[in-house]
Write a protein that holds these residues in place. Structure first.
Motif, short mmCIF file in Angstrom:
data_model
loop_
_atom_site.label_atom_id
_atom_site.label_comp_id
_atom_site.label_asym_id
_atom_site.label_seq_id
_atom_site.Cartn_x
_atom_site.Cartn_y
_atom_site.Cartn_z
N ARG A 15 34.82 -8.37 -23.15
CA ARG A 15 36.17 -7.90 -22.85
C ARG A 15 36.09 -6.85 -21.76
O ARG A 15 35.09 -6.15 -21.62
N LEU A 16 37.16 -6.72 -20.99
CA LEU A 16 37.18 -5.70 -19.95
C LEU A 16 37.04 -4.31 -20.57
O LEU A 16 36.44 -3.42 -19.96
N GLU A 17 37.58 -4.14 -21.77
CA GLU A 17 37.52 -2.83 -22.41
C GLU A 17 36.11 -2.44 -22.82
O GLU A 17 35.82 -1.25 -23.00
N THR A 18 35.21 -3.42 -22.99
CA THR A 18 33.85 -3.10 -23.40
C THR A 18 32.88 -3.04 -22.22
O THR A 18 31.70 -2.80 -22.41
N PHE A 19 33.39 -3.23 -21.01
CA PHE A 19 32.54 -3.08 -19.82
C PHE A 19 32.22 -1.61 -19.64
O PHE A 19 33.12 -0.77 -19.61
N GLN A 20 30.92 -1.30 -19.54
CA GLN A 20 30.50 0.09 -19.35
C GLN A 20 30.71 0.46 -17.88
O GLN A 20 29.98 0.01 -17.00
N VAL A 21 31.71 1.28 -17.60
CA VAL A 21 32.18 1.50 -16.24
C VAL A 21 31.15 2.20 -15.36
O VAL A 21 30.86 1.76 -14.25
N GLY A 22 30.58 3.30 -15.83
CA GLY A 22 29.61 4.03 -15.02
C GLY A 22 30.18 4.39 -13.66
O GLY A 22 31.21 5.07 -13.56
N GLU A 23 29.53 3.90 -12.59
CA GLU A 23 29.98 4.19 -11.23
C GLU A 23 30.92 3.12 -10.68
O GLU A 23 31.13 3.03 -9.47
N ASN A 24 31.50 2.33 -11.56
CA ASN A 24 32.31 1.18 -11.14
C ASN A 24 33.79 1.36 -11.47
O ASN A 24 34.48 0.39 -11.80
N ALA A 25 34.29 2.57 -11.34
CA ALA A 25 35.67 2.85 -11.76
C ALA A 25 36.69 2.03 -10.96
O ALA A 25 37.60 1.42 -11.54
N LEU A 27 36.20 -0.73 -9.24
CA LEU A 27 36.00 -2.14 -9.56
C LEU A 27 36.66 -2.49 -10.90
O LEU A 27 37.37 -3.50 -11.01
N ALA A 28 36.43 -1.67 -11.92
CA ALA A 28 36.99 -1.94 -13.24
C ALA A 28 38.52 -1.96 -13.18
O ALA A 28 39.17 -2.83 -13.79
N TYR A 29 39.07 -1.03 -12.43
CA TYR A 29 40.54 -0.99 -12.27
C TYR A 29 41.05 -2.27 -11.61
O TYR A 29 42.03 -2.87 -12.07
N MET A 30 40.37 -2.71 -10.54
CA MET A 30 40.81 -3.90 -9.84
C MET A 30 40.69 -5.15 -10.72
O MET A 30 41.52 -6.05 -10.64
N MET A 31 39.66 -5.21 -11.56
CA MET A 31 39.52 -6.37 -12.43
C MET A 31 40.66 -6.43 -13.45
O MET A 31 41.08 -7.52 -13.85
N HIS A 32 41.17 -5.28 -13.88
CA HIS A 32 42.34 -5.27 -14.74
C HIS A 32 43.55 -5.84 -14.00
O HIS A 32 44.36 -6.57 -14.58
N LEU A 144 38.28 -8.55 -1.50
CA LEU A 144 37.54 -7.36 -1.92
C LEU A 144 36.08 -7.71 -2.15
O LEU A 144 35.76 -8.77 -2.68
N VAL A 145 35.19 -6.80 -1.78
CA VAL A 145 33.76 -6.97 -2.03
C VAL A 145 33.27 -5.70 -2.73
O VAL A 145 33.42 -4.60 -2.20
N TYR A 146 32.70 -5.87 -3.92
CA TYR A 146 32.22 -4.73 -4.70
C TYR A 146 30.77 -4.93 -5.12
O TYR A 146 30.40 -6.01 -5.59
N GLN A 147 29.98 -3.88 -4.97
CA GLN A 147 28.67 -3.87 -5.63
C GLN A 147 28.87 -3.39 -7.06
O GLN A 147 29.53 -2.37 -7.30
N VAL A 148 28.32 -4.13 -8.02
CA VAL A 148 28.38 -3.72 -9.42
C VAL A 148 27.14 -2.87 -9.69
O VAL A 148 26.01 -3.37 -9.68
N HIS A 149 27.36 -1.59 -9.88
CA HIS A 149 26.26 -0.65 -10.08
C HIS A 149 25.84 -0.63 -11.55
O HIS A 149 26.69 -0.46 -12.45
N GLY A 150 24.56 -0.80 -11.80
CA GLY A 150 24.05 -0.70 -13.16
C GLY A 150 24.11 0.74 -13.66
O GLY A 150 24.22 1.69 -12.88
N LEU A 151 24.03 0.90 -14.98
CA LEU A 151 24.06 2.23 -15.57
C LEU A 151 22.71 2.93 -15.40
O LEU A 151 21.66 2.29 -15.44
N SER A 152 22.76 4.24 -15.25
CA SER A 152 21.54 5.03 -15.28
C SER A 152 21.03 5.10 -16.71
O SER A 152 21.75 4.75 -17.66
N ASP A 153 19.79 5.55 -16.88
CA ASP A 153 19.25 5.68 -18.25
C ASP A 153 20.10 6.61 -19.10
O ASP A 153 20.36 6.34 -20.28
N ASP A 154 20.54 7.72 -18.51
CA ASP A 154 21.38 8.66 -19.27
C ASP A 154 22.69 8.02 -19.68
O ASP A 154 23.19 8.24 -20.80
#
Length: 230
Positions: A15-25, A27-32, A144-154
């Motif tokens: 679900r979009l709600e369970t996507f861990q946003v991290g540095e992709n704020a 992108l997440a907004y646009m996908m909504h 639109l072109v977005y890089q999906v950034h993975g989460l850091s360890d923290d």
């Protein structure tokens, strides 16, 4: 000790709600907006490393009414516009065969001509260096072109801690850092192992500590599959 049988291959509902946003704020907004069909742009291309969450986003969008998820090896008729479908989701564009590249090219053109439909595509690299035919590569960059950034360890630890708290699971401080260094690092695998730890803790009536995690790993528990189609 009773052997615990774990289904670590089960595919969770995305679900979009369970996507861990991290540095992709953004992108997440646009996908909504794409999910609601309210974006001014009708095309989006998402790229990033395996496990970053590209397929998560596509499968979450696929759960919205009027959507069609298209795997790279889908039959040709899946690449044609159809009544009632307003959002097309093309995964793993780098794996498209020459024939399917032609079909994808035609789909881009049909959507642009139609004016009311949307398309989100994914790949491992930006459109400019994607190994597909030139005319299709150009269309990947239409919107639109977005890089999906993975989460850091923290960020992974914070997300897993929040997930554990949500299910009432208490983890000792050393569990998650150890898990990150001794297990698959994508969030799907880590989240699945968190479920396994919860189940194993209930089965053995032991708290979730580092010894419990080590016991579970030493049982020869099969690793979850890598994040698919990223």
């Amino acid at each position: 000790m009773k052997q615990l049988v774990l289904d670590l291959g089960a595919e969770p509902a995305h679900r979009l709600e369970t996507f861990q946003v991290g540095e992709n704020a953004e992108l997440a907004y646009m996908m909504h907006l794409f999910a609601q069909r309210t974006s001014r742009e009708h095309f989006a291309y998402l790229w990033g490393e395996t496990g970053a969450g590209k397929t998560h986003l596509l499968q979450a969008l696929a759960a919205t009414p009027g959507s069609r998820y298209i795997a790279h090896d889908a039959p040709a008729d899946q690449f044609a516009m159809a009544p009632g479908v307003s959002l097309y989701l093309l995964d793993d564009t780098n794996l498209l065969s020459p024939e399917r590249q032609i079909d994808a090219f035609a789909l881009f053109n049909q959507i642009r001509e139609h004016g009311a439909a949307y398309l989100v595509a994914t790949g491992p690299v930006p459109p400019a260096v994607l190994h597909v035919r030139e005319d299709l590569r150009t269309r990947m960059g239409w919107g639109l072109v977005y890089q999906v950034h993975g989460l850091s360890d923290d960020q992974k630890i914070a997300a897993l801690t929040q997930a554990a708290e949500a299910r009432g699971l208490t983890l000792s401080a050393s569990v998650l850092p150890y898990l990150l260094s001794h297990f698959k690092r994508d969030m799907r695998s880590l989240s699945t192992m968190l479920d396994a730890l919860d189940q194993y803790s209930l089965e053995t009536q032991r708290p979730v500590t580092l010894p419990l995690l080590r016991d579970l790993l030493l049982q020869g528990t099969p690793n979850p599959p890598a994040e698919p189609k990223e």
